[in-house]
Design an enzyme around this catalytic site. Structure first.
Site, PDB file in Angstrom:
ATOM      1  N   HIS A  46     -29.080 -35.242   2.422  1.00 25.68           N
ATOM      2  CA  HIS A  46     -28.033 -36.261   2.251  1.00 25.68           C
ATOM      3  C   HIS A  46     -28.365 -37.445   3.143  1.00 25.68           C
ATOM      4  O   HIS A  46     -28.874 -37.289   4.246  1.00 25.68           O
ATOM      5  CB  HIS A  46     -26.658 -35.709   2.631  1.00 25.68           C
ATOM      6  N   ASP A  84     -23.484 -30.924  -4.229  1.00 25.01           N
ATOM      7  CA  ASP A  84     -23.957 -30.496  -5.558  1.00 25.01           C
ATOM      8  C   ASP A  84     -24.560 -29.095  -5.580  1.00 25.01           C
ATOM      9  O   ASP A  84     -24.864 -28.579  -6.653  1.00 25.01           O
ATOM     10  CB  ASP A  84     -25.010 -31.498  -6.061  1.00 25.01           C
TER      11      ASP A  84
HETATM   12  C1  SDX Z   1     -24.758 -37.002  -3.823  1.00 30.19           C
HETATM   13  O1  SDX Z   1     -24.406 -40.814  -0.771  1.00 30.19           O
HETATM   14  C2  SDX Z   1     -23.461 -39.957  -1.075  1.00 30.19           C
HETATM   15  O2  SDX Z   1     -22.451 -39.870  -0.403  1.00 30.19           O
HETATM   16  C3  SDX Z   1     -23.754 -39.125  -2.317  1.00 30.19           C
HETATM   17  C4  SDX Z   1     -22.807 -37.985  -2.600  1.00 30.19           C
HETATM   18  C5  SDX Z   1     -21.421 -38.480  -2.980  1.00 30.19           C
HETATM   19  O3  SDX Z   1     -20.487 -37.722  -2.816  1.00 30.19           O
HETATM   20  O4  SDX Z   1     -21.346 -39.603  -3.574  1.00 30.19           O
HETATM   21  O5  SDX Z   1     -22.728 -37.131  -1.482  1.00 30.19           O
HETATM   22  C6  SDX Z   1     -23.289 -37.179  -3.807  1.00 30.19           C
HETATM   23  O6  SDX Z   1     -25.445 -37.791  -4.439  1.00 30.19           O
HETATM   24  C7  SDX Z   1     -25.361 -35.879  -3.029  1.00 30.19           C
HETATM   25  C8  SDX Z   1     -26.924 -35.871  -3.080  1.00 30.19           C
HETATM   26  C9  SDX Z   1     -27.359 -35.231  -4.377  1.00 30.19           C
HETATM   27  N1  SDX Z   1     -28.839 -35.363  -4.537  1.00 30.19           N
HETATM   28  C10 SDX Z   1     -29.637 -34.312  -4.353  1.00 30.19           C
HETATM   29  O7  SDX Z   1     -29.264 -33.195  -4.012  1.00 30.19           O
HETATM   30  C11 SDX Z   1     -31.101 -34.603  -4.649  1.00 30.19           C
HETATM   31  C12 SDX Z   1     -31.990 -33.989  -3.571  1.00 30.19           C
HETATM   32  N2  SDX Z   1     -31.793 -34.702  -2.342  1.00 30.19           N
HETATM   33  C13 SDX Z   1     -32.710 -35.757  -1.973  1.00 30.19           C
HETATM   34  O8  SDX Z   1     -33.308 -36.427  -3.014  1.00 30.19           O
HETATM   35  C14 SDX Z   1     -32.258 -36.594  -0.786  1.00 30.19           C
HETATM   36  O9  SDX Z   1     -31.874 -35.724   0.184  1.00 30.19           O
HETATM   37  C15 SDX Z   1     -31.175 -37.623  -1.007  1.00 30.19           C
HETATM   38  C16 SDX Z   1     -31.459 -38.515  -2.157  1.00 30.19           C
HETATM   39  C17 SDX Z   1     -29.851 -36.968  -1.215  1.00 30.19           C
HETATM   40  C18 SDX Z   1     -31.104 -38.473   0.269  1.00 30.19           C
HETATM   41  O10 SDX Z   1     -32.283 -39.156   0.341  1.00 30.19           O
HETATM   42  P1  SDX Z   1     -32.615 -40.093   1.612  1.00 30.19           P
HETATM   43  O11 SDX Z   1     -31.454 -40.265   2.489  1.00 30.19           O
HETATM   44  O12 SDX Z   1     -33.283 -41.316   1.093  1.00 30.19           O
HETATM   45  O13 SDX Z   1     -33.591 -39.190   2.424  1.00 30.19           O
HETATM   46  P2  SDX Z   1     -35.136 -39.331   2.351  1.00 30.19           P
HETATM   47  O14 SDX Z   1     -35.566 -39.295   0.935  1.00 30.19           O
HETATM   48  O15 SDX Z   1     -35.527 -40.481   3.193  1.00 30.19           O
HETATM   49  O16 SDX Z   1     -35.565 -37.950   3.040  1.00 30.19           O
HETATM   50  C19 SDX Z   1     -35.869 -37.881   4.405  1.00 30.19           C
HETATM   51  C20 SDX Z   1     -36.961 -36.801   4.468  1.00 30.19           C
HETATM   52  C21 SDX Z   1     -38.153 -37.117   3.570  1.00 30.19           C
HETATM   53  O17 SDX Z   1     -39.274 -36.435   4.137  1.00 30.19           O
HETATM   54  P3  SDX Z   1     -40.271 -37.275   5.134  1.00 30.19           P
HETATM   55  O18 SDX Z   1     -40.690 -38.524   4.390  1.00 30.19           O
HETATM   56  O19 SDX Z   1     -39.458 -37.549   6.373  1.00 30.19           O
HETATM   57  O20 SDX Z   1     -41.418 -36.310   5.382  1.00 30.19           O
HETATM   58  O21 SDX Z   1     -36.416 -35.568   3.972  1.00 30.19           O
HETATM   59  C22 SDX Z   1     -37.136 -35.183   2.807  1.00 30.19           C
HETATM   60  C23 SDX Z   1     -37.818 -36.422   2.296  1.00 30.19           C
HETATM   61  O22 SDX Z   1     -38.984 -36.080   1.539  1.00 30.19           O
HETATM   62  N3  SDX Z   1     -36.126 -34.683   1.847  1.00 30.19           N
HETATM   63  C24 SDX Z   1     -36.295 -33.620   1.081  1.00 30.19           C
HETATM   64  C25 SDX Z   1     -35.086 -33.472   0.380  1.00 30.19           C
HETATM   65  N4  SDX Z   1     -34.244 -34.445   0.736  1.00 30.19           N
HETATM   66  C26 SDX Z   1     -34.894 -35.192   1.653  1.00 30.19           C
HETATM   67  N5  SDX Z   1     -37.337 -32.804   0.922  1.00 30.19           N
HETATM   68  C27 SDX Z   1     -37.172 -31.802   0.019  1.00 30.19           C
HETATM   69  N6  SDX Z   1     -36.035 -31.576  -0.692  1.00 30.19           N
HETATM   70  C28 SDX Z   1     -34.982 -32.399  -0.540  1.00 30.19           C
HETATM   71  N7  SDX Z   1     -33.860 -32.210  -1.234  1.00 30.19           N
END
Ligand code: SDX
Length: 432
Positions: A310, A367
Site C-alpha cells: 500500500h 483487497d
Molecule cells: C487499493 O491508495 C489507496 O488508498 C488505495 C486503496 C483505497 O482504499 O482506495 O487502499 C485501495 O488500491 C489497495 C491496493 C490494491 N492493489 C494491490 O493490491 C496491487 C498490489 N500492490 C502493489 O502494486 C503496490 O503495493 C501498490 C500499487 C498498492 C502500492 O504501490 P507503491 O506505493 O507505488 O509502492 P511501490 O510500487 O513503490 O513498491 C515499493 C516496493 C517496490 O520494490 P523496490 O523497488 O523497493 O525493490 O515494494 C514492492 C515494489 O516492487 N512491492 C511489491 C508489492 N507492492 C510493492 N512487491 C511485490 N508484491 C507487491 N504487492
C-alpha cells in the site's frame, strides 16, 4: 488547518526563500509551495504524488504508520460494528451522523430513486453478455446525465446536489444488478420498496421469476461491513481523479465516471478480482505459495502479490484485519469450506515472515480477503470491482462536494518537467 509560526526555507541558486508551513488537526505538516514557482521559477517533482497533498480535507484521516483510519473522526472499527452503510454514507457526505429523521428521509429517498428510466434498459441490449461490469457501470453512470438533469454548475443548489446523491447511490445498485442479470441471460429483477439498501441489492442480484432469493442476515451484515470499510480512503487514485475531473466543473455524473474508470486498474480497485485469480492459480498448483512469493520478489517479472502492499499503510491495513475476521465468520456461519481462505492465510503468514516484505512494509491491504467474502455470497469474480465502486461512491461524492465548496477552488493543472527534444526545424518528407 493552522498556519504554523515555523516556516520552511528553500535555498536555490544561492537564494533563500521562506515558505509557509500548514498543520492539520492531527498534526500533519505540509510545506505550502503555492508560490514556489513565482518566487524561485522552480517547480517540484514528485513521481506518483507520494509526497504531495492536493488539498486540505476534513473527510477521512488515515495514519499509515499506525494503521489508523477514521471517517469524520469516527474510527472505522466502531462504524463497521455499529453503523449502517447508508448512515456512514450520510456521515461522509454531510459531515455529521444523521439524526433519526434525517436518516429516515435519506433512506426513504433511496427507495424513490431506485428505478432506472425504462429507456435505459435498452442500453443493456447493446452489451454482449461477456461485457465487464465495470465497463457497463462507467457508461451507464455517465449516461444517467442524459435522463436525469444534473447540477447547474454555474448555479449549484443544495436541492439538486441532495437529489443526485441519492439517485447515484440508489441507481448504481440497479445498474450493477441489471448487468449481472444480463450476463446470465436472465430477466431484470426490479428494486422493491419494502427492502433496505443492501437486501434490495441482493434481491435484484439473486432473485428471479422462478426463485425468491433468501436474504440471510449474516450475508447482509458481511456486505454492510465491506461497504463501510470501502466507503472512503482520502486521496487514493480514484478519489483524486474525481476531484481533478470535478475541478473543471464537470458534472457529478462525469466526475464519478472518471473515478470508476480509475478504480478499475489492477493496482487499485481491480486488485480484489486479481487476488482471487492468484489464489485459484495457487490452488490449482497444490497451494504452492513459495513459488508465488519468489515470483513477487523477482524484479524481472511484472508479477506482484495482489492484495499486498500500500502506498500509505506501512503497517497492517486496519480494514484487512476486520475483513479477514468477517470472512472467517461468514464462511463458518454459511458452512462453507473455501480452500482459498486457507491458502490466503498461509500466503500472508509466509510473506509477513519474509525479509523482502518486511523490509518494504508490505502487508495485506483491503483487497486481500474481500474477494473471499464476495465469492461466499455468490458474487461473480468479474463483479468484485463494481462492488468496490458501489461502496466507494459516498467517498467520491463527499470529496467532489468538499472540493466544489472549498474557498478559492481552482481547476487542477499540474506542471511538468519537459525532457523531450529541443527546438528543431521541420524536415520535408522528401528529405527524411
Ligand atoms: C487499493 O491508495 C489507496 O488508498 C488505495 C486503496 C483505497 O482504499 O482506495 O487502499 C485501495 O488500491 C489497495 C491496493 C490494491 N492493489 C494491490 O493490491 C496491487 C498490489 N500492490 C502493489 O502494486 C503496490 O503495493 C501498490 C500499487 C498498492 C502500492 O504501490 P507503491 O506505493 O507505488 O509502492 P511501490 O510500487 O513503490 O513498491 C515499493 C516496493 C517496490 O520494490 P523496490 O523497488 O523497493 O525493490 O515494494 C514492492 C515494489 O516492487 N512491492 C511489491 C508489492 N507492492 C510493492 N512487491 C511485490 N508484491 C507487491 N504487492
Amino acid at each position: 488547518m493552522d498556519q504554523s509560526q515555523a516556516n520552511a526555507k528553500v535555498v536555490v541558486d544561492g537564494n533563500t526563500f521562506e515558505l509557509p508551513v500548514i498543520i492539520g488537526t492531527e498534526g500533519e505538516r505540509g510545506i505550502d509551495i503555492s508560490k514556489l514557482r513565482s518566487l524561485t521559477n522552480y517547480v517540484t517533482f514528485d513521481h506518483g504524488f507520494g509526497n504531495t497533498s492536493n488539498c486540505a480535507s476534513a473527510i477521512t484521516f488515515l495514519d499509515g504508520e499506525s494503521g489508523v483510519l477514521r471517517y469524520r473522526g469516527y474510527p472505522i472499527e466502531q462504524l463497521a460494528e455499529q453503523s449502517s452503510f447508508i448512515e456512514t454514507a450520510y456521515l461522509l457526505i454531510y459531515g455529521e451522523l444523521p439524526n433519526s429523521d434525517q436518516l429516515r428521509h435519506f433512506s426513504e429517498s433511496f427507495t424513490e430513486h431506485s428505478m432506472l428510466h425504462e429507456d435505459m434498459k435498452n442500453f443493456f441490449d447493446g452489451y454482449p453478455s461477456t461485457a465487464h461490469p465495470m465497463a457497463i457501470l462507467a457508461s451507464m453512470v455517465c449516461s444517467l446525465s442524459a435522463y436525469y438533469p444534473g447540477i447547474d454548475m454555474l448555479n449549484p443548489t443544495k436541492e439538486d446536489f441532495d437529489r443526485i446523491v441519492v439517485m447515484l447511490m440508489s441507481k448504481v445498485r440497479t445498474i450493477v444488478a441489471f448487468a449481472h442479470k444480463k450476463s446470465l441471460g436472465q430477466p431484470f429483477v426490479y428494486p422493491r420498496h419494502d427492502l433496505e439498501y443492501i437486501p434490495n441489492f441482493l434481491n435484484m442480484l439473486f432473485s428471479s421469476p422462478t426463485h425468491q432469493y433468501k436474504i440471510y442476515d449474516e450475508v447482509v451484515q458481511a456486505l454492510k461491513v465491506l461497504f463501510i470499510l470501502h466507503a472512503d480512503h482520502e486521496q487514493n487514485c480514484s478519489t483524486s481523479t474525481v476531484r481533478l475531473v470535478g475541478s473543471s466543473w464537470a458534472n457529478l455524473y462525469a466526475s464519478i465516471t472518471a473515478g470508476i474508470c480509475a478504480l478499475w486498474g489492477p493496482l487499485h480497485g481491480g486488485a480484489n478480482e486479481e487476488v482471487i485469480m492468484m489464489l485459484e492459480q495457487m490452488y490449482r498448483e497444490g497451494g504452492d505459495v513459495d513459488k508465488y512469493i519468489s515470483m513477487a520478489k523477482d524484479k524481472s517479472s511484472r508479477f506482484r502479490l495482489m492484495g499486498f502492499g500500500h502506498r500509505v499503510y506501512k503497517s497492517y491495513d486496519p480494514r484487512a484485519k476486520i475483513i479477514k475476521k468477517s470472512a472467517h465468520d461468514l464462511l463458518k456461519k454459511l458452512g462453507i469450506h473455501d480452500p482459498l481462505l486457507e491458502i490466503a492465510v498461509k500466503l500472508e503468514e509466509k510473506a509477513l515472515a519474509d525479509p523482502y516484505f518486511i523490509e518494504r512494509n508490505l502487508y495485506p491491504n483491503v483487497d486481500f480477503y474481500s474477494g473471499i467474502i464476495y465469492k461466499a455470497i455468490g458474487i461473480p469474480m468479474n463483479m468484485f470491482t463494481v462492488m468496490f465502486a458501489i461502496a466507494r461512491l459516498p467517498g467520491w461524492i463527499a470529496h467532489w462536494k468538499e472540493m466544489m465548496e472549498s474557498p478559492g477552488a481552482k481547476i487542477g493543472r499540474p506542471r511538468q518537467i519537459y525532457v523531450g527534444m529541443n527546438k528543431r526545424d521541420y524536415v520535408p518528407i522528401t528529405k527524411r
